[in-house]
Design an enzyme around this catalytic site. Structure first.
Site, PDB file in Angstrom:
ATOM      1  CG  HIS A 273     -71.368 -12.774  21.020  1.00  0.00           C
ATOM      2  ND1 HIS A 273     -71.257 -13.861  21.858  1.00  0.00           N
ATOM      3  CD2 HIS A 273     -72.158 -13.189  20.008  1.00  0.00           C
ATOM      4  CE1 HIS A 273     -71.937 -14.874  21.368  1.00  0.00           C
ATOM      5  NE2 HIS A 273     -72.505 -14.506  20.236  1.00  0.00           N
TER       6      HIS A 273
ATOM      7  CB  SER B 241     -75.458 -16.280  20.744  1.00  0.00           C
ATOM      8  OG  SER B 241     -74.243 -16.812  20.364  1.00  0.00           O
TER       9      SER B 241
ATOM     10  CG  ASP C  10     -70.288 -13.826  25.215  1.00  0.00           C
ATOM     11  OD1 ASP C  10     -70.872 -12.727  25.135  1.00  0.00           O
ATOM     12  OD2 ASP C  10     -69.865 -14.443  24.224  1.00  0.00           O
TER      13      ASP C  10
HETATM   14  N1  ARG Z   1     -68.307 -18.095  18.090  1.00  0.00           N
HETATM   15  C1  ARG Z   1     -69.400 -17.385  18.679  1.00  0.00           C
HETATM   16  C2  ARG Z   1     -70.516 -17.210  17.667  1.00  0.00           C
HETATM   17  O1  ARG Z   1     -70.479 -17.796  16.625  1.00  0.00           O
HETATM   18  C3  ARG Z   1     -68.973 -16.089  19.271  1.00  0.00           C
HETATM   19  C4  ARG Z   1     -68.615 -15.018  18.290  1.00  0.00           C
HETATM   20  C5  ARG Z   1     -68.247 -13.704  18.912  1.00  0.00           C
HETATM   21  N2  ARG Z   1     -66.932 -13.734  19.525  1.00  0.00           N
HETATM   22  C6  ARG Z   1     -65.753 -13.487  18.862  1.00  0.00           C
HETATM   23  N3  ARG Z   1     -64.620 -13.622  19.527  1.00  0.00           N
HETATM   24  N4  ARG Z   1     -65.665 -13.132  17.596  1.00  0.00           N
HETATM   25  O2  ARG Z   1     -71.245 -16.296  17.501  1.00  0.00           O
HETATM   26  N1  GLU Z   2     -71.779 -17.727  19.071  1.00  0.00           N
HETATM   27  C1  GLU Z   2     -72.899 -18.285  18.371  1.00  0.00           C
HETATM   28  C2  GLU Z   2     -74.054 -17.299  18.190  1.00  0.00           C
HETATM   29  O1  GLU Z   2     -73.842 -16.111  18.139  1.00  0.00           O
HETATM   30  C3  GLU Z   2     -73.324 -19.527  19.064  1.00  0.00           C
HETATM   31  C4  GLU Z   2     -72.279 -20.506  18.814  1.00  0.00           C
HETATM   32  C5  GLU Z   2     -72.726 -21.569  17.866  1.00  0.00           C
HETATM   33  O2  GLU Z   2     -72.721 -21.358  16.631  1.00  0.00           O
HETATM   34  O3  GLU Z   2     -73.052 -22.618  18.414  1.00  0.00           O
HETATM   35  O4  GLU Z   2     -75.182 -17.662  18.014  1.00  0.00           O
END
Ligand code: ARG
Ligand code: GLU
Length: 723
Positions: free
Chosen positions: A84, A645, A220
């Site tokens: 991502h 991330s 990921d």
């Molecule tokens: N929760 C993760 C973060 O905050 C992954 C976000 C990307 N993935 C998604 N399914 N939208 O960045």
């Molecule tokens: N998916 C998050 C990011 O893009 C990390 C997840 C979190 O917030 O811990 O940094």
């Protein structure tokens, strides 16, 4: 003040207690927690992790683009980050004919690696505490804005002198609300090429449904390579560039992870709010999170079912749903977590203790800080809400408003400059075409109808934009009328107006109901909300500076870590599962079995590529499996947030065991309060990454480039790690 002895036993008895594994530590201050880390299973020294003079682990940690982390995994500049995080680069190289996002991409050789203009990779060369130099130059009475200017003036020569005669950059950044300052010297590479990425069905497997959730089953990850000039220094993208030779390469562990193993993470966490007062937490719990959740629930309630109604709408709206839903889901988890942990009540109790001591200690120097902050928070609340509602309605709400607002320049004309006007119009027509390709006016109208009553009910009356007075009771009828009359609801009408141009176009669009509402909202925000929001915000900042200083002086045994601010940090903990609430236990590992359990043929989120099913059927896991199963993801008790991330998760010997990409839903309040029972970060097991590269994609040449190690086999590359 940091403590050497085991801090946690004592800390539990104190107000503002630091919980086990809480904290995002500055790499320069690791000496103070080295003892604790070693007692939990670290075999390295603080110097192995962060050294100014020798290669150390920090030299393998990269700020990837603006907001993610990556790590160096080969001596030829190969770096690993999240799928991502690399996704916009992957998408930019994808088309219907060559859909790398859908099919995956693996450069067979260096020549096939793909350039990404604008993408950067930044290393931290060194950090240095310059608090004394900054604070001693400030007179204490300065108002916040003057203070900022004075700090900028003091910082400039410090930064200049730090990089004199080098190609490095330097900044001085505030920590702890401006109680301390660090000089950060960085080296930024500008030629970063895409090397490999699994197909969406592996990298994003589970999509928004699984996002923020455990158990997890996606790989990921994506691979890039840093290129440098022939002198190994940063250079503009060019054929003359060569793979960068790093100062440290993370060994990749094939030993796997066991529950209870020591783990640590290095990266660039974005923002935390550990020191919020009870009044500010009250606002998050009772106003801000509920408001933002209510707005997004309403728009997702309209859009989400529609993306399953046709391929056209799915392609137009899937990204928008992902964008809306990521923090919608985060806010919901955070709210629930804050309530379950009784964060508000705990903060109130801590503040009573603080006040009791502050009333008499140090001549009462800190006696008024909390009462002052309480008053400020009350003054701030309506502005904060007005800002939240502005963001949710204008930036995340009905798109017609942003579209209309984007025409301000052509509507206002270019000061009579005909050539400039031609150029503006051509660009506008082009951007309108791009916009409408992903726009469905009926959906947008329904979103407007769903959001308007919530917006009206929640925006503070005294700060509300004036158009709301004309809306009346039948909000739906008002929205229908707006879309019926607005040229922005009709691509053809808008285009012909723009093509004709002239004063008629300007007059018509200036009087357009969508344009008038958009301008009204934006002007209202910039004139009625933002100035006061910033002014009170400044006073809060200065109150918080005093408050955290008071905490460290009145409770000198308290261990504190500065809130995350996108600078390099380390957290440590263990590989472990969790019991996030009564009756629920999460195992720390998932396997390929779980991928197959979730498999739904043809589903946009849960389809599985044929080749992966084949490898599963034949249990063809190569050296990467464990006892006939293929590990996929694991959780650990590392304190992380957005920005982590792509961060490397390392074992006690500094070997890569996983790649961080998320937190469990029950962890999301950790930006405000960390809980050692509940909070877990989610990682891809590095063996799954290697398996996908080698067995799934047949790109073994990339694995061969890495320093893959096993406990019983000595490493092949001599590491600069000294034990
Ligand atoms: N929760 C993760 C973060 O905050 C992954 C976000 C990307 N993935 C998604 N399914 N939208 O960045
Ligand atoms: N998916 C998050 C990011 O893009 C990390 C997840 C979190 O917030 O811990 O940094």
């Amino acid at each position: 003040m940091f403590l050497f002895r085991s801090v946690f036993a004592v800390a539990f008895l104190l107000p503002f207690a630091l919980r086990a594994h809480e904290g995002m530590w500055l790499p320069t201050l690791l000496k103070s927690i080295e003892g604790d880390m070693r007692s939990e299973g670290l075999h390295l020294s603080a110097e192995d992790i962060y050294s100014v003079n020798n290669g150390s682990i920090k030299d393998a940690v990269v700020l990837f683009g603006g907001g993610c982390t990556a790590e160096v995994i080969s001596a030829e500049g190969l770096i690993l980050t999240n799928h991502h995080c690399g996704f916009s680069a992957i998408s930019s190289h994808s088309s219907l004919e060559q859909d790398h996002a859908k099919n995956g991409f693996w450069a067979p050789d260096r020549k096939a690696e793909l350039r990404n203009p604008g993408l950067t990779a930044t290393f931290v060369v060194r950090m240095e505490d310059v608090t004394e130099r900054i604070l001693s130059g400030l007179s204490p009475e300065l108002a916040e804005a003057e203070r900022r200017e004075a700090i900028a003036a003091l910082s400039a020569p410090i930064a200049q002198e730090a990089v004199a005669g080098t190609h490095y950059k330097a900044v001085v950044r505030p920590f702890n609300f401006g109680n301390s300052y660090y000089l950060i010297v960085t080296e930024t590479f500008r030629d970063v090429r895409l090397v490999g990425a699994p197909p969406n069905a592996i990298g994003k497997f589970g999509g928004d449904t699984d996002n923020w959730m455990w158990p997890r089953h996606n790989a990921d990850f994506s691979l890039f390579r840093i290129y440098a000039g022939p002198d190994n220094r940063p250079a503009d993208p060019s054929d003359a560039n060569v793979p960068f030779v790093p100062r440290h390469v993370l060994p990749v562990s094939m030993d796997g992870v066991k529950e209870g193993d020591f783990a640590m993470i290095f990266g660039f966490p974005g923002t935390t709010q550990r020191y919020l007062t009870s009044h500010a937490v009250d606002h998050v719990i009772n106003v801000s999170d509920p408001a933002r959740i209510a707005m997004r629930t309403a728009s997702l309630g309209i859009i989400e079912p529609m993306i399953h109604s046709s391929d056209r709408i799915r392609l137009q709206y899937a990204d928008k749903v992902a964008n809306l839903s990521n923090y919608w889901k985060k806010f919901i988890g955070e709210l629930r977590g804050l309530r379950e942990l009784r964060t508000l009540e705990r903060k109130q109790a801590d503040e009573r203790t603080f006040q009791a001591i502050a009333d008499t200690a140090m001549g009462g120097a800190y006696a008024s800080v909390l009462p002052d902050l309480a008053v400020l928070q009350e003054q701030f609340a309506p502005y904060a809400t007005a800002r939240d509602m502005f963001l949710e309605f204008f930036y995340y709400g009905p798109e017609i408003l942003r579209l209309a607002d984007a025409h301000a320049e052509v509507i206002e004309g270019a000061g009579g400059d005909a050539a400039k006007m031609m150029e503006l119009k051509a660009k506008r027509l082009e951007n309108d075409r791009i916009f409408y390709a992903d726009y469905d006016v009926e959906i947008d109208k329904r979103v407007f109808k769903a959001l308007l009553p919530i917006y009206m009910a929640r925006v503070p009356a005294a700060l509300a934009p004036t158009f709301l007075k004309q809306v009346g009771n039948d909000t739906d009828a008002w929205v229908d009328a707006l879309y019926a009359r607005s040229a922005f609801a009709s691509p053809d009408r808008l285009e012909s107006l723009l093509v004709k141009g002239g004063s008629r176009m300007k007059r018509t669009l200036a009087e357009d109901p969508a344009y008038k509402v958009a301008r009204n909202i934006v002007t209202n925000y910039f004139e009625q909300v933002r100035p006061e929001h910033a002014a009170i915000g400044d006073r809060i900042e200065s109150g918080m500076r005093m408050y955290v200083k008071g905490m460290s002086e009145l409770f000198p045994e308290k261990v504190m870590w500065p809130d995350a601010n996108s600078t390099l940090r380390l957290s440590y903990g263990k590989v472990e599962g969790s019991s996030p609430r009564d009756g629920v236990v999460y195992q720390p590992h998932t396997t390929l079995d779980g991928v197959m359990e979730k498999y739904v043929p043809g589903d946009p989120e849960f389809d599985v590529p044929e080749r992966l099913i084949e490898l599963y059927r034949t249990k063809d896991y190569g050296p990467y499996g464990e006892d006939g199963t293929m590990p996929v993801c694991f959780t650990s008790s590392l304190h992380t947030t957005g920005g982590n991330s792509g961060s490397p998760v390392l074992d006690g010997d500094g070997r890569l065991i996983g790649l961080n990409f998320d937190r469990s839903w029950e962890s999301t309040m950790s930006d405000i309060q960390f809980d050692p029972e509940k909070c877990r970060n989610i990682c891809v097991d590095i063996r799954y990454v290697l398996f996908i590269i080698d067995k799934f994609a047949g790109a073994k040449h990339l694995v061969d480039e890495m320093n893959v190690v096993r406990n019983d086999v000595p490493p092949t590359i001599d590491l600069p790690i000294h034990r």
